[in-house]
Motif scaffolding. Structure first.
Motif, PDB file in Angstrom:
ATOM      1  N   GLU A 299       0.827  -1.213   0.000  1.00 53.01           N
ATOM      2  CA  GLU A 299       0.000   0.000   0.000  1.00 53.01           C
ATOM      3  C   GLU A 299       0.859   1.260   0.000  1.00 53.01           C
ATOM      4  O   GLU A 299       1.862   1.338   0.721  1.00 53.01           O
ATOM      5  CB  GLU A 299      -0.867   0.022   1.264  1.00 53.01           C
ATOM      6  N   GLY A 300       0.482   2.212  -0.833  1.00 52.30           N
ATOM      7  CA  GLY A 300       1.204   3.488  -0.850  1.00 52.30           C
ATOM      8  C   GLY A 300       2.495   3.438  -1.654  1.00 52.30           C
ATOM      9  O   GLY A 300       3.247   4.405  -1.672  1.00 52.30           O
ATOM     10  N   THR A 301       2.790   2.298  -2.302  1.00 46.31           N
ATOM     11  CA  THR A 301       3.998   2.215  -3.139  1.00 46.31           C
ATOM     12  C   THR A 301       3.575   2.022  -4.601  1.00 46.31           C
ATOM     13  O   THR A 301       2.399   1.829  -4.885  1.00 46.31           O
ATOM     14  CB  THR A 301       4.892   1.013  -2.750  1.00 46.31           C
ATOM     15  N   ASP A 302       4.576   2.018  -5.476  1.00 43.58           N
ATOM     16  CA  ASP A 302       4.327   1.821  -6.908  1.00 43.58           C
ATOM     17  C   ASP A 302       4.434   0.354  -7.320  1.00 43.58           C
ATOM     18  O   ASP A 302       4.390   0.032  -8.497  1.00 43.58           O
ATOM     19  CB  ASP A 302       5.398   2.614  -7.680  1.00 43.58           C
ATOM     20  N   LEU A 303       4.637  -0.524  -6.327  1.00 42.92           N
ATOM     21  CA  LEU A 303       4.889  -1.940  -6.644  1.00 42.92           C
ATOM     22  C   LEU A 303       3.647  -2.592  -7.247  1.00 42.92           C
ATOM     23  O   LEU A 303       2.583  -2.601  -6.628  1.00 42.92           O
ATOM     24  CB  LEU A 303       5.293  -2.680  -5.362  1.00 42.92           C
ATOM     25  N   MET A 304       3.783  -3.128  -8.454  1.00 42.96           N
ATOM     26  CA  MET A 304       2.643  -3.800  -9.096  1.00 42.96           C
ATOM     27  C   MET A 304       2.609  -5.265  -8.680  1.00 42.96           C
ATOM     28  O   MET A 304       3.561  -6.015  -8.933  1.00 42.96           O
ATOM     29  CB  MET A 304       2.749  -3.724 -10.619  1.00 42.96           C
ATOM     30  N   ILE A 305       1.522  -5.655  -8.066  1.00 43.83           N
ATOM     31  CA  ILE A 305       1.360  -7.042  -7.630  1.00 43.83           C
ATOM     32  C   ILE A 305       0.787  -7.825  -8.817  1.00 43.83           C
ATOM     33  O   ILE A 305      -0.305  -7.518  -9.304  1.00 43.83           O
ATOM     34  CB  ILE A 305       0.390  -7.126  -6.425  1.00 43.83           C
ATOM     35  N   THR A 306       1.552  -8.800  -9.259  1.00 46.96           N
ATOM     36  CA  THR A 306       1.157  -9.535 -10.468  1.00 46.96           C
ATOM     37  C   THR A 306       0.892 -10.994 -10.138  1.00 46.96           C
ATOM     38  O   THR A 306       1.765 -11.679  -9.590  1.00 46.96           O
ATOM     39  CB  THR A 306       2.275  -9.411 -11.531  1.00 46.96           C
ATOM     40  N   ALA A 307      -0.310 -11.441 -10.451  1.00 46.55           N
ATOM     41  CA  ALA A 307      -0.674 -12.845 -10.195  1.00 46.55           C
ATOM     42  C   ALA A 307      -0.364 -13.665 -11.438  1.00 46.55           C
ATOM     43  O   ALA A 307      -0.807 -13.336 -12.547  1.00 46.55           O
ATOM     44  CB  ALA A 307      -2.158 -12.937  -9.858  1.00 46.55           C
ATOM     45  N   ARG A 308       0.416 -14.717 -11.236  1.00 44.57           N
ATOM     46  CA  ARG A 308       0.835 -15.563 -12.364  1.00 44.57           C
ATOM     47  C   ARG A 308      -0.001 -16.841 -12.367  1.00 44.57           C
ATOM     48  O   ARG A 308      -0.046 -17.550 -11.368  1.00 44.57           O
ATOM     49  CB  ARG A 308       2.326 -15.857 -12.216  1.00 44.57           C
ATOM     50  N   ILE A 309      -0.623 -17.106 -13.493  1.00 41.71           N
ATOM     51  CA  ILE A 309      -1.570 -18.225 -13.585  1.00 41.71           C
ATOM     52  C   ILE A 309      -0.914 -19.417 -14.290  1.00 41.71           C
ATOM     53  O   ILE A 309      -0.367 -19.281 -15.381  1.00 41.71           O
ATOM     54  CB  ILE A 309      -2.834 -17.759 -14.324  1.00 41.71           C
ATOM     55  N   GLU A 310      -1.003 -20.578 -13.639  1.00 45.87           N
ATOM     56  CA  GLU A 310      -0.298 -21.775 -14.100  1.00 45.87           C
ATOM     57  C   GLU A 310      -1.244 -22.848 -14.663  1.00 45.87           C
ATOM     58  O   GLU A 310      -0.843 -24.002 -14.819  1.00 45.87           O
ATOM     59  CB  GLU A 310       0.513 -22.359 -12.936  1.00 45.87           C
ATOM     60  N   SER A 311      -2.485 -22.462 -14.949  1.00 44.65           N
ATOM     61  CA  SER A 311      -3.471 -23.468 -15.375  1.00 44.65           C
ATOM     62  C   SER A 311      -2.992 -24.304 -16.571  1.00 44.65           C
ATOM     63  O   SER A 311      -3.254 -25.506 -16.636  1.00 44.65           O
ATOM     64  CB  SER A 311      -4.797 -22.791 -15.747  1.00 44.65           C
ATOM     65  N   PHE A 312      -2.301 -23.688 -17.522  1.00 48.14           N
ATOM     66  CA  PHE A 312      -1.849 -24.451 -18.696  1.00 48.14           C
ATOM     67  C   PHE A 312      -0.703 -25.407 -18.332  1.00 48.14           C
ATOM     68  O   PHE A 312      -0.570 -26.480 -18.911  1.00 48.14           O
ATOM     69  CB  PHE A 312      -1.373 -23.505 -19.803  1.00 48.14           C
ATOM     70  N   ASN A 313       0.126 -24.999 -17.370  1.00 47.22           N
ATOM     71  CA  ASN A 313       1.311 -25.812 -17.050  1.00 47.22           C
ATOM     72  C   ASN A 313       1.005 -27.021 -16.174  1.00 47.22           C
ATOM     73  O   ASN A 313       1.744 -28.004 -16.201  1.00 47.22           O
ATOM     74  CB  ASN A 313       2.380 -24.944 -16.397  1.00 47.22           C
ATOM     75  N   VAL A 314      -0.059 -26.938 -15.383  1.00 47.74           N
ATOM     76  CA  VAL A 314      -0.376 -28.074 -14.498  1.00 47.74           C
ATOM     77  C   VAL A 314      -1.262 -29.093 -15.224  1.00 47.74           C
ATOM     78  O   VAL A 314      -1.504 -30.184 -14.724  1.00 47.74           O
ATOM     79  CB  VAL A 314      -1.094 -27.621 -13.199  1.00 47.74           C
ATOM     80  N   ARG A 315      -1.707 -28.739 -16.416  1.00 52.02           N
ATOM     81  CA  ARG A 315      -2.642 -29.586 -17.163  1.00 52.02           C
ATOM     82  C   ARG A 315      -1.995 -30.933 -17.512  1.00 52.02           C
ATOM     83  O   ARG A 315      -0.825 -30.989 -17.893  1.00 52.02           O
ATOM     84  CB  ARG A 315      -3.006 -28.842 -18.460  1.00 52.02           C
ATOM     85  N   ILE A 316      -2.782 -32.012 -17.374  1.00 51.65           N
ATOM     86  CA  ILE A 316      -2.281 -33.339 -17.773  1.00 51.65           C
ATOM     87  C   ILE A 316      -2.641 -33.541 -19.250  1.00 51.65           C
ATOM     88  O   ILE A 316      -3.815 -33.462 -19.614  1.00 51.65           O
ATOM     89  CB  ILE A 316      -2.935 -34.448 -16.922  1.00 51.65           C
TER      90      ILE A 316
END
Ligand code: SPV
Ligand code: MG
Length: 322
Positions: free
Chosen positions: A160-177
């Motif tokens: 909070e109060g900073t310029d840091l961008m919180i980025t959520a990385r999605i792994e749905s394709f990589n965990v796929r069997i």
């Protein structure tokens, strides 16, 4: 002074490009070099894979993201002193212990990081993360979306109060069997796409400022489909891609589909290994007794490409993935 990813994105018409750097010299190389198009890279990616390779340990989160951030503070202390400021994005793996997050965010701010990327992987045991590029079916596990959302919320609150961008990385394709039957395979790809899109919505609600979609496919289809579908309902949230395995895909096609940040995730480490091994291999062929009896050293020297990066690491799983 480093540059903020957020303000650089606001000024940029295409996508910004970040190139992996794992030490001071590779950072300076990124700062000075230009792509074939004559354009400079906007910044660096502090990669878990190459930072751990640099340390000679596997990319399994046996060292916490906080430890890596602290290490980077000493490695990259030249960032402020040289001519062209760089954007810095940091790979926070799965986020590490939740109690570390306040300290991690503080250290990241201290070293000028303005984008942190946290992946929705879950470790089967502590120190047993599986790198996303490994292909063994079922070796990777994805976090429950709600539980991962709480991690994103914690990062967001600490930043909070900073310029840091919180980025959520999605792994749905990589965990796929992967499936042998073509119809089942198509259905599985489709369901991963829907899962990735619904996770993106959950993570945004939890405070994610940007979304990264990852894929280990050699074709860009999964990622392009995600970008296009995501952009049908959201034209503003920045999207991040990592074209390591689908590396022949043009930057423009990723930008046209909606990507804003392109990360070239392990290239300087790969270049470094080749730059070391090629002259060494020559030297070895001139002096065949140099490594006599030392099969491990021979194997390292003989390695030729990305597989080499995996081969030099001690973990059995990397050997199995070749
Ligand atoms: C890294 O560079 O450490 C990454 C990207 O997380 S990847 O290795 O492709 O998972
Ligand atoms: Mg990583």
């Amino acid at each position: 002074m480093s540059m903020s990813v957020k303000s650089t994105l606001q000024r940029s018409s295409g996508a910004i490009r970040l190139l992996e750097a794992h030490d001071r010299i590779s950072t300076e190389i990124v700062r000075d070099m230009k792509g074939l198009d004559g354009e400079s890279f906007e910044g660096i990616w502090i990669s878990g894979l190459t930072q751990t390779t640099y340390l000679g340990i596997p990319d399994t989160e046996i060292v916490s993201p906080l430890y890596r951030a602290i290490l980077q503070a000493t490695n990259l202390n030249a960032l402020s002193s040289r001519s062209r400021p760089l954007c810095i994005a940091f790979d926070a793996d799965s986020g590490g212990p939740i109690s570390d997050i306040p300290a991690l965010v503080a250290v990241l701010a201290e070293i000028g990081v303005s984008m942190v990327i946290i992946e929705d992987k879950v470790l089967k045991e502590p120190g047993k993360k599986v790198n996303s590029l490994l292909s063994a079916n079922g070796s990777q596990s994805q976090a429950d979306a709600t539980e991962f959302g709480k991690i994103i919320q914690t990062f967001k609150k600490c930043a909070e109060g900073t310029d840091l961008m919180i980025t959520a990385r999605i792994e749905s394709f990589n965990v796929r069997i992967t499936q042998d039957d073509p119809d089942e395979e198509a259905a599985s790809i489709q369901s991963s796409l829907e899962d990735a899109l619904s996770r993106a919505e959950i993570y945004k609600k939890c405070g994610a400022d940007a979304i990264m979609i990852h894929s280990k496919s050699t074709k860009p289809t999964e990622v392009l489909n995600f970008l296009v579908r995501f952009r049908q309902t959201d034209q503003t949230t920045p999207l991040v891609v990592v074209p390591t395995t689908y590396s022949t895909t043009s930057r423009q096609s990723l930008v046209d589909a909606g990507a804003n940040v392109i990360i070239y995730a392990n290239h300087l480490m790969r270049a470094k290994i080749q730059a070391i091994e090629n002259p060494l291999w020559k030297c070895l062929s001139q002096n065949p007794y140099l490594f006599e009896g030392d099969e491990e050293a021979r194997a390292c020297v003989a390695a030729r490409n990305y597989g080499c990066l995996l081969r030099i690491l001690p973990e059995r799983q990397y050997r199995e993935s070749e």
